[in-house]
Design an enzyme around this catalytic site. Structure first.
Site, PDB file in Angstrom:
ATOM      1  N   ARG A  93     -12.307   9.766  -7.671  1.00  0.00           N
ATOM      2  CA  ARG A  93     -12.160  10.168  -6.266  1.00  0.00           C
ATOM      3  C   ARG A  93     -13.230  11.155  -5.809  1.00  0.00           C
ATOM      4  O   ARG A  93     -12.978  11.972  -4.919  1.00  0.00           O
ATOM      5  CB  ARG A  93     -10.783  10.805  -6.009  1.00  0.00           C
ATOM      6  CG  ARG A  93      -9.625   9.865  -6.132  1.00  0.00           C
ATOM      7  CD  ARG A  93      -9.434   9.101  -4.828  1.00  0.00           C
ATOM      8  NE  ARG A  93      -8.405   8.078  -4.966  1.00  0.00           N
ATOM      9  CZ  ARG A  93      -7.143   8.244  -4.620  1.00  0.00           C
ATOM     10  NH1 ARG A  93      -6.763   9.375  -4.091  1.00  0.00           N
ATOM     11  NH2 ARG A  93      -6.283   7.273  -4.782  1.00  0.00           N
ATOM     12  N   ARG A  95     -11.929  12.959   0.376  1.00  0.00           N
ATOM     13  CA  ARG A  95     -11.718  13.910   1.464  1.00  0.00           C
ATOM     14  C   ARG A  95     -12.168  15.328   1.201  1.00  0.00           C
ATOM     15  O   ARG A  95     -12.194  16.133   2.126  1.00  0.00           O
ATOM     16  CB  ARG A  95     -10.228  13.919   1.830  1.00  0.00           C
ATOM     17  CG  ARG A  95      -9.852  12.680   2.611  1.00  0.00           C
ATOM     18  CD  ARG A  95      -8.368  12.610   2.840  1.00  0.00           C
ATOM     19  NE  ARG A  95      -7.671  12.321   1.595  1.00  0.00           N
ATOM     20  CZ  ARG A  95      -6.420  11.883   1.525  1.00  0.00           C
ATOM     21  NH1 ARG A  95      -5.722  11.707   2.610  1.00  0.00           N
ATOM     22  NH2 ARG A  95      -5.866  11.638   0.363  1.00  0.00           N
ATOM     23  N   ARG A 142     -14.735   9.590   8.619  1.00  0.00           N
ATOM     24  CA  ARG A 142     -13.383   9.056   8.820  1.00  0.00           C
ATOM     25  C   ARG A 142     -12.847   9.302  10.230  1.00  0.00           C
ATOM     26  O   ARG A 142     -11.870   8.682  10.638  1.00  0.00           O
ATOM     27  CB  ARG A 142     -12.431   9.613   7.751  1.00  0.00           C
ATOM     28  CG  ARG A 142     -12.582   8.943   6.388  1.00  0.00           C
ATOM     29  CD  ARG A 142     -11.936   7.570   6.306  1.00  0.00           C
ATOM     30  NE  ARG A 142     -10.495   7.707   6.139  1.00  0.00           N
ATOM     31  CZ  ARG A 142      -9.614   7.666   7.101  1.00  0.00           C
ATOM     32  NH1 ARG A 142      -9.992   7.438   8.336  1.00  0.00           N
ATOM     33  NH2 ARG A 142      -8.345   7.827   6.858  1.00  0.00           N
ATOM     34  N   ASP A 191     -11.211   0.597  -2.723  1.00  0.00           N
ATOM     35  CA  ASP A 191      -9.858   0.946  -3.151  1.00  0.00           C
ATOM     36  C   ASP A 191      -9.316  -0.136  -4.072  1.00  0.00           C
ATOM     37  O   ASP A 191      -9.730  -1.297  -3.988  1.00  0.00           O
ATOM     38  CB  ASP A 191      -8.922   1.116  -1.949  1.00  0.00           C
ATOM     39  CG  ASP A 191      -7.705   1.942  -2.332  1.00  0.00           C
ATOM     40  OD1 ASP A 191      -7.822   3.171  -2.395  1.00  0.00           O
ATOM     41  OD2 ASP A 191      -6.648   1.352  -2.626  1.00  0.00           O
ATOM     42  N   TYR A 243       2.926  -1.244  -5.555  1.00  0.00           N
ATOM     43  CA  TYR A 243       2.767  -1.218  -4.090  1.00  0.00           C
ATOM     44  C   TYR A 243       3.278  -2.505  -3.458  1.00  0.00           C
ATOM     45  O   TYR A 243       3.896  -2.477  -2.391  1.00  0.00           O
ATOM     46  CB  TYR A 243       1.294  -0.999  -3.717  1.00  0.00           C
ATOM     47  CG  TYR A 243       0.835   0.427  -3.941  1.00  0.00           C
ATOM     48  CD1 TYR A 243       1.230   1.437  -3.082  1.00  0.00           C
ATOM     49  CD2 TYR A 243       0.003   0.761  -5.003  1.00  0.00           C
ATOM     50  CE1 TYR A 243       0.819   2.758  -3.278  1.00  0.00           C
ATOM     51  CE2 TYR A 243      -0.414   2.065  -5.216  1.00  0.00           C
ATOM     52  CZ  TYR A 243      -0.005   3.065  -4.357  1.00  0.00           C
ATOM     53  OH  TYR A 243      -0.408   4.357  -4.561  1.00  0.00           O
TER      54      TYR A 243
HETATM   55  O1  CP3 Z   1     -14.659   8.378  -5.204  1.00  0.00           O
HETATM   56  C1  CP3 Z   1     -13.854   7.617  -4.641  1.00  0.00           C
HETATM   57  O2  CP3 Z   1     -13.268   7.915  -3.608  1.00  0.00           O
HETATM   58  C2  CP3 Z   1     -13.676   6.289  -5.315  1.00  0.00           C
HETATM   59  C3  CP3 Z   1     -12.919   5.271  -4.650  1.00  0.00           C
HETATM   60  C4  CP3 Z   1     -11.418   5.201  -4.898  1.00  0.00           C
HETATM   61  C5  CP3 Z   1     -10.445   5.400  -3.885  1.00  0.00           C
HETATM   62  N1  CP3 Z   1      -9.224   5.085  -4.410  1.00  0.00           N
HETATM   63  C6  CP3 Z   1     -10.742   5.843  -2.515  1.00  0.00           C
HETATM   64  C7  CP3 Z   1      -9.646   6.232  -1.622  1.00  0.00           C
HETATM   65  C8  CP3 Z   1     -10.753   4.817  -6.058  1.00  0.00           C
HETATM   66  C9  CP3 Z   1     -11.331   4.558  -7.429  1.00  0.00           C
HETATM   67  C10 CP3 Z   1      -9.363   4.741  -5.730  1.00  0.00           C
HETATM   68  C11 CP3 Z   1      -8.349   4.304  -6.696  1.00  0.00           C
HETATM   69  C12 CP3 Z   1      -6.946   4.233  -6.305  1.00  0.00           C
HETATM   70  N2  CP3 Z   1      -6.422   3.971  -5.059  1.00  0.00           N
HETATM   71  C13 CP3 Z   1      -5.871   4.342  -7.212  1.00  0.00           C
HETATM   72  C14 CP3 Z   1      -5.985   4.519  -8.713  1.00  0.00           C
HETATM   73  C15 CP3 Z   1      -6.375   5.849  -9.155  1.00  0.00           C
HETATM   74  C16 CP3 Z   1      -5.560   7.005  -8.705  1.00  0.00           C
HETATM   75  O3  CP3 Z   1      -6.162   7.892  -8.089  1.00  0.00           O
HETATM   76  O4  CP3 Z   1      -4.381   7.061  -9.025  1.00  0.00           O
HETATM   77  C17 CP3 Z   1      -4.680   4.207  -6.484  1.00  0.00           C
HETATM   78  C18 CP3 Z   1      -3.278   4.290  -7.033  1.00  0.00           C
HETATM   79  C19 CP3 Z   1      -5.036   3.949  -5.133  1.00  0.00           C
HETATM   80  C20 CP3 Z   1      -4.135   3.667  -3.977  1.00  0.00           C
HETATM   81  C21 CP3 Z   1      -4.434   4.620  -2.910  1.00  0.00           C
HETATM   82  N3  CP3 Z   1      -5.383   4.421  -1.923  1.00  0.00           N
HETATM   83  C22 CP3 Z   1      -3.902   5.935  -2.741  1.00  0.00           C
HETATM   84  C23 CP3 Z   1      -2.846   6.561  -3.609  1.00  0.00           C
HETATM   85  C24 CP3 Z   1      -4.556   6.500  -1.635  1.00  0.00           C
HETATM   86  C25 CP3 Z   1      -4.408   7.901  -1.096  1.00  0.00           C
HETATM   87  C26 CP3 Z   1      -3.408   7.954   0.004  1.00  0.00           C
HETATM   88  C27 CP3 Z   1      -3.345   9.349   0.636  1.00  0.00           C
HETATM   89  O5  CP3 Z   1      -3.021   9.397   1.821  1.00  0.00           O
HETATM   90  O6  CP3 Z   1      -3.605  10.338  -0.043  1.00  0.00           O
HETATM   91  C28 CP3 Z   1      -5.455   5.542  -1.140  1.00  0.00           C
HETATM   92  C29 CP3 Z   1      -6.413   5.729  -0.036  1.00  0.00           C
HETATM   93  C30 CP3 Z   1      -7.726   6.212  -0.495  1.00  0.00           C
HETATM   94  N4  CP3 Z   1      -8.464   5.572  -1.451  1.00  0.00           N
HETATM   95  C31 CP3 Z   1      -8.448   7.346  -0.018  1.00  0.00           C
HETATM   96  C32 CP3 Z   1      -9.661   7.348  -0.720  1.00  0.00           C
HETATM   97  C33 CP3 Z   1     -10.793   8.308  -0.541  1.00  0.00           C
HETATM   98  C34 CP3 Z   1      -7.998   8.315   1.057  1.00  0.00           C
HETATM   99  C35 CP3 Z   1      -8.252   7.699   2.388  1.00  0.00           C
HETATM  100  C36 CP3 Z   1      -8.319   8.713   3.509  1.00  0.00           C
HETATM  101  O7  CP3 Z   1      -7.274   9.221   3.908  1.00  0.00           O
HETATM  102  O8  CP3 Z   1      -9.433   8.982   3.950  1.00  0.00           O
END
Ligand code: CP3
Length: 335
Positions: free
Chosen positions: A23, A27, A36, A72, A148
Site C-alpha cells: 500500500r 492515501r 483522488r 486492486d 467479498y
Molecule cells: O501501493 C498500493 O496502493 C498498491 C495497490 C493496492 C491497493 N490495494 C490499492 C488500494 C494493493 C496491493 C491492494 C490490495 C488489497 N486490496 C488487498 C490485499 C492486501 C491488504 O491490504 O489486505 C485487499 C484485501 C484489498 C481490498 C480493498 N481495496 C480494501 C480493503 C480497500 C481499502 C478500503 C478503505 O476504504 O480503506 C480497497 C481500496 C483501495 N485499494 C485503496 C487503495 C489505495 C483505497 C482507495 C481510496 O480510498 O483512495
C-alpha cells in the site's frame, strides 16, 4: 543483472535488504489525495495514465527497490460478473454478491481483454521504471476474493463465507476454484505485460482452520503459483505457527505479518526467503524508534533472502518522515 528484490526473493545473499511497502501508493501521500479528488478509485485504476502517475508517487518520495502497480485485488470481480465500488468509510462493496450455493460456478471470457487496463499500465511502467527497480504485480487469493463476493462488504470474521464452507462445502470449493482459475490467467498476463515479481494476497485466509486451509486452499495456491517464471511472494495474515503451509504453496518468498518474530519465522521456514515485517503502527513513532525497530528486523533476518517490508499495508495517516526513516535504514545497510 537482476534487481536486488528479485535476487532476495530467490534467496540470494544481498549487500543490503531490498525494501518496498504494501500500500505504498495510497492515501498517506498528499498527491494521491489530490488525484483522488478528481477521480473515483475505479476511474483511477482503470485509467492507465492516472494509475501510472500514482504508482510512481512513492518513487518520488522514497526510491524503494520495488514499485507495486496501482490497482486492486478486486479487479477480477468484474470479469466474473460482480460489480463493485469502494465506499468511503466502509471499504469495498459488491453490489450483486453470490446469491447462494447454486451461484458459485463463475466463468469468465478473456481476462486479457477484460482487464486490458492492467496490461496497459504494466506495459507503460515497464518502459518508465529503471533497471534497478522491480515492477511488482499482484492478485488476490481465492479466499480473500470470495469473502467479498459472498459477504458483499468487508467482513471482519468472514462468517458468511465460513458458513458456506460449513453448509455447502462443494459450493465453497467451486467458488474458490472459480477465483483460482481467473487469478492464474491474470498473473500470467501480468508477467507477459512486464511484471518482474508477483505477490499473491490471500490476506484473510488465516481465518480457515488448518485442516480446511490444507484441503481447500493450499492446492489452489499451488495451482496459481506453479509455472509462473518470475519470483512470487505469498501473503496471508495470522499464520504464525503454521508458516510451513505458506511455503508449501510453492511461492518463492513468504510475506510475514508483524505478529511473527523474524527469528521464529526463519526456524519455521528454513531457507525459504521472507518478506517483512515491521508493525505498520510503528511508523507513527519517532524516526529514531522506526530506525531502531527496523534494524532489529534486518539483523534477525540476516543477509540471505530477506525483502524488507511492513507486516501489512501502510496506514492512511502515516507520516512521510517515518516512512523515509524506514526506507533509509535498508538503503544505508551494509552486510
Ligand atoms: O501501493 C498500493 O496502493 C498498491 C495497490 C493496492 C491497493 N490495494 C490499492 C488500494 C494493493 C496491493 C491492494 C490490495 C488489497 N486490496 C488487498 C490485499 C492486501 C491488504 O491490504 O489486505 C485487499 C484485501 C484489498 C481490498 C480493498 N481495496 C480494501 C480493503 C480497500 C481499502 C478500503 C478503505 O476504504 O480503506 C480497497 C481500496 C483501495 N485499494 C485503496 C487503495 C489505495 C483505497 C482507495 C481510496 O480510498 O483512495
Amino acid at each position: 543483472m537482476d534487481t536486488l528484490l528479485v535476487r532476495a526473493a530467490r534467496g540470494e545473499r544481498t549487500e543490503r535488504p531490498p525494501v518496498w511497502m504494501m500500500r505504498q501508493a495510497g492515501r498517506h501521500i498528499p498527491e494521491y489525495r489530490q488525484i483522488r479528488d478528481e477521480y473515483t478509485f475505479l476511474e483511477a485504476i482503470k485509467t492507465p495514465e492516472v494509475a501510472e502517475e500514482i504508482t510512481l508517487l512513492p518513487w518520488e518520495y522514497y526510491r524503494p527497490d520495488g514499485l507495486v502497480m496501482f490497482s486492486d485485488i478486486l479487479t477480477v470481480l468484474e470479469p466474473l460478473g460482480f460489480s463493485y465500488h469502494i465506499e468511503s468509510g466502509v471499504g469495498p462493496v459488491v453490489e450483486n454478491p453470490v446469491e447462494g450455493p447454486a451461484d458459485t460456478d463463475r466463468t469468465f471470457e478473456d481476462v486479457r481483454e477484460e482487464l486490458d487496463y492492467v496490461g496497459e499500465l504494466l506495459r507503460r511502467l515497464d518502459e518508465t521504471v529503471g533497471d534497478e527497480t522491480a515492477l511488482i504485480g499482484f492478485a488476490g487469493g481465492p479466499f480473500t476474493l470470495a469473502s467479498y463476493a459472498v459477504a458483499g462488504q468487508p467482513s471482519r470474521t468472514h462468517l458468511p463465507l465460513r458458513k458456506l464452507r460449513a453448509r455447502h462445502p462443494e459450493a465453497f470449493r467451486t467458488l474458490l476454484s472459480s477465483f483460482a482459475d481467473i487469478v492464474r490467467e491474470y498473473l500470467q498476463f501480468q508477467v507477459d505485460s512486464g511484471a518482474d515479481v508477483l505477490q499473491l494476497f490471500d490476506t484473510y485466509a488465516g481465518a480457515l482452520t488448518t485442516a480446511d486451509y490444507r484441503e481447500f486452499l493450499l492446492p489452489l495456491h499451488q495451482e496459481i503459483l506453479d509455472g509462473l517464471d518470475v519470483p512470487t511472494i505469498v501473503f496471508v495474515r495470522r499464520m504464525n505457527g503454521r508458516l510451513a503451509l505458506l511455503a508449501e504453496s510453492g511461492a518463492d518468498a513468504v510475506s510475514l505479518d508483524w505478529t511473527v518474530e523474524m527469528g521464529s519465522a526463519r526456524e519455521q521456514l528454513g531457507e525459504r526467503p521472507v518478506q517483512g515485517n515491521l508493525d505498520p503502527s510503528y511508523l507513527f513513532g519517532e524516526p529514531d524508534f522506526v530506525r531502531e525497530r527496523t534494524r532489529e528486523i534486518i539483523e534477525a533476518a540476516g543477509p540471505e533472502g530477506h525483502i524488507l517490508n511492513l507486516g501489512h499495508g501502510v496506514d492512511k495517516e502515516t507520516p512521510v518522515e517515518s516512512v523515509e526513516a524506514f526506507v533509509e535504514t535498508a538503503k544505508q545497510w551494509e552486510w
